[in-house]
Design an enzyme around this catalytic site. Structure first.
Site, PDB file in Angstrom:
ATOM      1  N   GLU A   1       0.845  -1.213   0.000  1.00  7.71           N
ATOM      2  CA  GLU A   1       0.000   0.000   0.000  1.00  7.71           C
ATOM      3  C   GLU A   1       0.874   1.256   0.000  1.00  7.71           C
ATOM      4  O   GLU A   1       0.581   2.240  -0.679  1.00  7.71           O
ATOM      5  CB  GLU A   1      -0.928  -0.015   1.214  1.00  7.71           C
ATOM      6  CG  GLU A   1      -2.001  -1.093   1.087  1.00  7.71           C
ATOM      7  CD  GLU A   1      -2.931  -1.126   2.280  1.00  7.71           C
ATOM      8  OE1 GLU A   1      -2.451  -1.412   3.384  1.00  7.71           O
ATOM      9  OE2 GLU A   1      -4.130  -0.872   2.104  1.00  7.71           O
TER      10      GLU A   1
ATOM     11  N   GLU B   1      -4.190  -9.303   3.229  1.00  8.58           N
ATOM     12  CA  GLU B   1      -4.994  -8.987   4.415  1.00  8.58           C
ATOM     13  C   GLU B   1      -6.181  -9.928   4.598  1.00  8.58           C
ATOM     14  O   GLU B   1      -6.547 -10.282   5.715  1.00  8.58           O
ATOM     15  CB  GLU B   1      -5.502  -7.542   4.336  1.00  8.58           C
ATOM     16  CG  GLU B   1      -4.449  -6.498   4.626  1.00  8.58           C
ATOM     17  CD  GLU B   1      -3.630  -6.090   3.406  1.00  8.58           C
ATOM     18  OE1 GLU B   1      -3.635  -6.830   2.399  1.00  8.58           O
ATOM     19  OE2 GLU B   1      -2.987  -5.030   3.452  1.00  8.58           O
TER      20      GLU B   1
END
Ligand SMILES: CC/C=C\C=C\CC(=O)SCCNC(=O)CCNC(=O)[C@H](O)C(C)(C)COP(=O)(O)OP(=O)(O)OC[C@H]1O[C@@H](n2cnc3c(N)ncnc32)[C@H](O)[C@@H]1OP(=O)(O)O
Length: 695
Positions: free
Chosen positions: A78, A98
């Protein structure tokens, strides 16, 4: 991962620290290359805010280049997506895993990735959490360049070469998602349908789809709000905690220890260069395939010529199919075959996988002991037989361990490695390492009937039968278990694997007796309550799918679709009447409590006996071998979540109602853990050690 900007100021890779709880989405710490530190997800300490930091990087006026080496996962990727350019080393791996931790990429990952690579490709990565190689990342458009050289040098060079160019077109948050071919709503509906079906109650994959949908349909700022709301629900759910526990449990089981003091870090494995598999039935074929896929030369021995010919063809097909799926060459050259046991003379390790017949296995172990190199490890793939008895047939019993694979052996992740009192630490270390190389979650367990998985299963199965006697139907029991998250309830699994399998074992154990009698003693065997229902179905030739009927009906032998069977319902009514059993209404909660708490209670007995080293071992066995829903962590984790006092109270309640069922009698370890304040599951190992030392 490191980042560099055009004036050579370094955005230093940060050590993972700080909170990652939901409110941390605007206060997150900077993630390391493997993403956030999962251990810190529960902490209250706060770290540097990640989302504003990524925004600041992206909004900057100097070109920011992410140099990616090793892993850029989760928050690591990210952060890279906030940079204006990304350069990866050819050996780097990237991903947003995730979802495997019960979360979604909530530092803008669910909003930037679809804008960068398009909705379908982003959905694939975010829903599966899979890692991609640098080459695939380049192909997908996640990175701008791949280098075989020093990534940081390449990034600096690159940053200097683009310095001064306008950056507006490099800020991913300002992009719109590339248009999809066809109807966007239809695409999301289809994906959501598939995800819900596959997720079986897991909430993170569904939230991931919703977040990507927000990226595709909302402006960036509103998409970020949606990402944050969705993450808030995930963070407060127990599923994320369970999956994060499971992440560490998988790693904990590789650090095995035994009650006699042998340990993973004090026991070096022996080198294994060549392996033999004895017996090419279903299990032997799967084991041979898994070994060849892991790169081991395998000699497979099958004495029955017809079986050998069939097996050769089947193994080659399995290897070819697997290779096609993975886009690699089929390792056919790793396989050799023989009908003569002498062919195993030069191997370092043998895995025997013949029928579950002690006499036959003993004979094979005697032969192996005579034929193999004196230091060869001899392993048995038994699911229930006594490994010590087999060891006693050999010259070197210390070199004998069990390697209990689960069908299909080339697919299922679990391996129980069974040590006996005479197995050497080195033999155990070698089998554990071999399992790891085969891509298995290998769990070291002590030798006892059923080891860990099947020993616990017995208590669960028994409750399922008793519930039928008391008024339930197979449909009621199965739907409660499926609602809980199992892909199939017990009775459907039983039909799939064949009722005759359990019948054979019960006959050998002297439990399944010919003929049916009535009266109070008809359902008591070996001094405890017994249900002959499974035996009665087998006596009528109802073996499950293969015969077209079992607990359900399937239309024809080999049929796969289970439908409720009126015959079975009448049969149950007659059976109850014959035995004076008054049926009562049973609710799904009772089904769950009786089946699961009986299984968990046996888990505590296993811990008490030292057959499993800790709750993590049991939980990995159930998640990777028995279809326990991953997002529920495993039976022992689940017990801790429900609360040990509640599990104890319910077991006491059911034991009072069924005093002839010893499996419902709460185990003393459970009582003692409750008495000592019900420590969290991560502390049980310590608590058990302390309780043992007090005895
Ligand atoms: C601050 C919040 C801001 C943003 C939030 C972002 C969300 C995330 O980033 S979620 C985390 C995403 N990352 C992952 O899911 C990666 C998890 N790790 C792995 O998949 C693997 O470890 C691996 C990176 C592929 C490496 O595998 P391997 O080489 O086989 O090593 P392991 O034995 O798995 O790991 C070695 C050692 O490191 C520990 N570890 C690995 N990753 C993490 C992590 N993210 N957090 C904490 N600890 C981690 C692992 O437990 C091992 O430790 P042991 O003590 O040896 O068990």
């Amino acid at each position: 991962m490191g980042g560099f900007c055009g004036n050579k100021n370094i955005l230093a890779p940060k050590k993972c620290s700080g909170e990652a709880r939901h409110r941390g989405l605007t206060q997150n710490s900077a993630p390391g290359p493997k993403g956030a530190d999962i251990k810190e997800f529960g902490d209250s300490e706060s770290g540097p805010p990640l989302i504003p930091m990524i925004h600041a990087i992206e909004a900057g006026n100097k070109p920011m280049v992410a140099a990616i080496e090793g892993f850029a996962l989760g928050g690591g990727l990210e952060l890279a997506l906030g940079c204006h350019y990304r350069i990866a080393h050819s050996k780097a791996r990237l991903g947003l895993p995730e979802v495997t931790l019960g979360l979604l990429p909530a530092a803008g990952g669910s909003q930037r990735l679809p804008r960068l690579i398009g909705v379908p490709a982003a959905l694939d990565l975010i829903i599966t959490g899979r890692h991609v190689t640098a080459a695939e990342a380049l192909q997908l458009g996640i990175v701008d360049q791949v280098t075989d050289h020093h990534t940081v040098d390449a990034a600096v060079k690159f940053a200097l070469s683009v310095a001064g160019r306008p950056l507006d077109a490099r800020r991913i948050s300002s992009y719109s998602c590339p248009p999809v071919s066809g109807d966007l709503d239809a695409l999301f509906e289809e994906v959501m349908r598939k995800v819900r079906r596959g997720a079986r109650g897991a909430i993170a994959p569904v939230a991931c789809v919703q977040a990507v949908r927000a990226a595709a349909t909302l402006p960036y700022a509103r998409g970020m709000e949606r990402e944050r709301e969705l993450m808030a629900t995930l963070f407060t759910s127990g599923q994320a905690r369970a999956l994060q526990y499971s992440f560490f449990a998988q790693r904990a089981v590789s650090r095995w220890s035994t009650p006699s003091g042998a340990r993973w870090d004090a026991s070096a494995p022996k080198p294994v260069r060549k392996v033999a598999v004895i017996g090419l039935g279903t299990m032997g074929r799967g084991i041979a395939v898994a070994l060849a896929q892991a790169g081991f030369p395998v000699v497979s021995v099958e004495t029955q010529e017809k079986q050998l010919t069939e097996a050769k063809r089947a193994v080659s097909q399995m290897l070819e199919r697997g290779a096609k799926r993975r886009g690699v060459a089929a390792p056919l050259d790793k396989m050799s075959y023989s009908s003569n046991i002498q062919a195993v003379a030069d191997v370092d390790l043998v895995i025997e996988a013949v029928f579950e017949d002690m006499g036959l296995k003993k004979k094979i172990f005697q032969q192996l002991s005579a034929v193999c190199k004196p230091d060869a490890l001899l392993c048995t793939n038994t699911s229930s037989l006594d490994v010590d008895q087999l060891a006693s047939q050999t010259r070197n019993p210390e070199l004998v361990v069990g390697m209990h694979f689960f069908a299909p052996a080339h697919v299922m992740k679990l391996l129980e490695v069974v040590y006996g009192p005479r197995s050497s630490p080195q033999a155990l270390a070698t089998a554990m390492q071999l399992g790891k190389k085969m891509g298995k979650v290998s769990v070291a367990v002590g030798n006892c009937p059923g080891f860990v998985g099947n020993r616990m299963l017995k208590a669960y199965v028994e409750q399922a039968f008793f519930l039928l006697e008391e008024g339930a139907t197979p449909e009621l029991v199965d739907s409660a278990l499926e609602e809980f998250g199992f892909s199939m309830g017990f009775f459907k699994v039983s039909d799939l694997s064949g009722l005759d399998v359990g019948w054979k074992v019960r006959k050998e154990d002297g439990l399944a007796l010919p003929g049916v009698s009535t009266g109070p003693s008809a359902r008591i065997r070996q001094g405890r309550r017994y249900s002959p229902l499974g035996d009665l179905l087998c006596q009528r030739g109802r073996f499950g799918q293969k015969t077209g009927s079992g607990w359900y009906q399937y239309g024809k032998p080999g049929g796969r679709v289970a439908t409720p069977d009126p015959w079975l319902h009448s049969f149950l009514e007659e059976y109850r009447a014959q035995h004076g059993l008054v049926p009562r209404r049973i609710d799904p909660q009772e089904v769950l409590e009786r089946c699961l708490y009986a299984l968990i209670n046996e888990g505590f007995r296993i811990l008490e006996d030292g057959i499993a080293a800790g709750p993590e071992d049991i939980d990995c066995i159930y998640v990777f071998g028995y279809g326990w829903p991953h997002y529920r962590g495993g039976p022992m984790f689940y017990a801790a979540m429900v609360g040990l006092p509640k599990v104890l109270e319910r077991l006491e309640h059911y034991y009072r109602a069924h005093p002839d069922v010893p499996d419902l009698q709460p185990c003393s370890l459970l009582r003692r853990l409750v008495a000592s304040g019900s420590p969290p599951v991560q502390k049980w190992k310590e608590a058990i050690k302390k309780l043992h030392s007090q005895l």
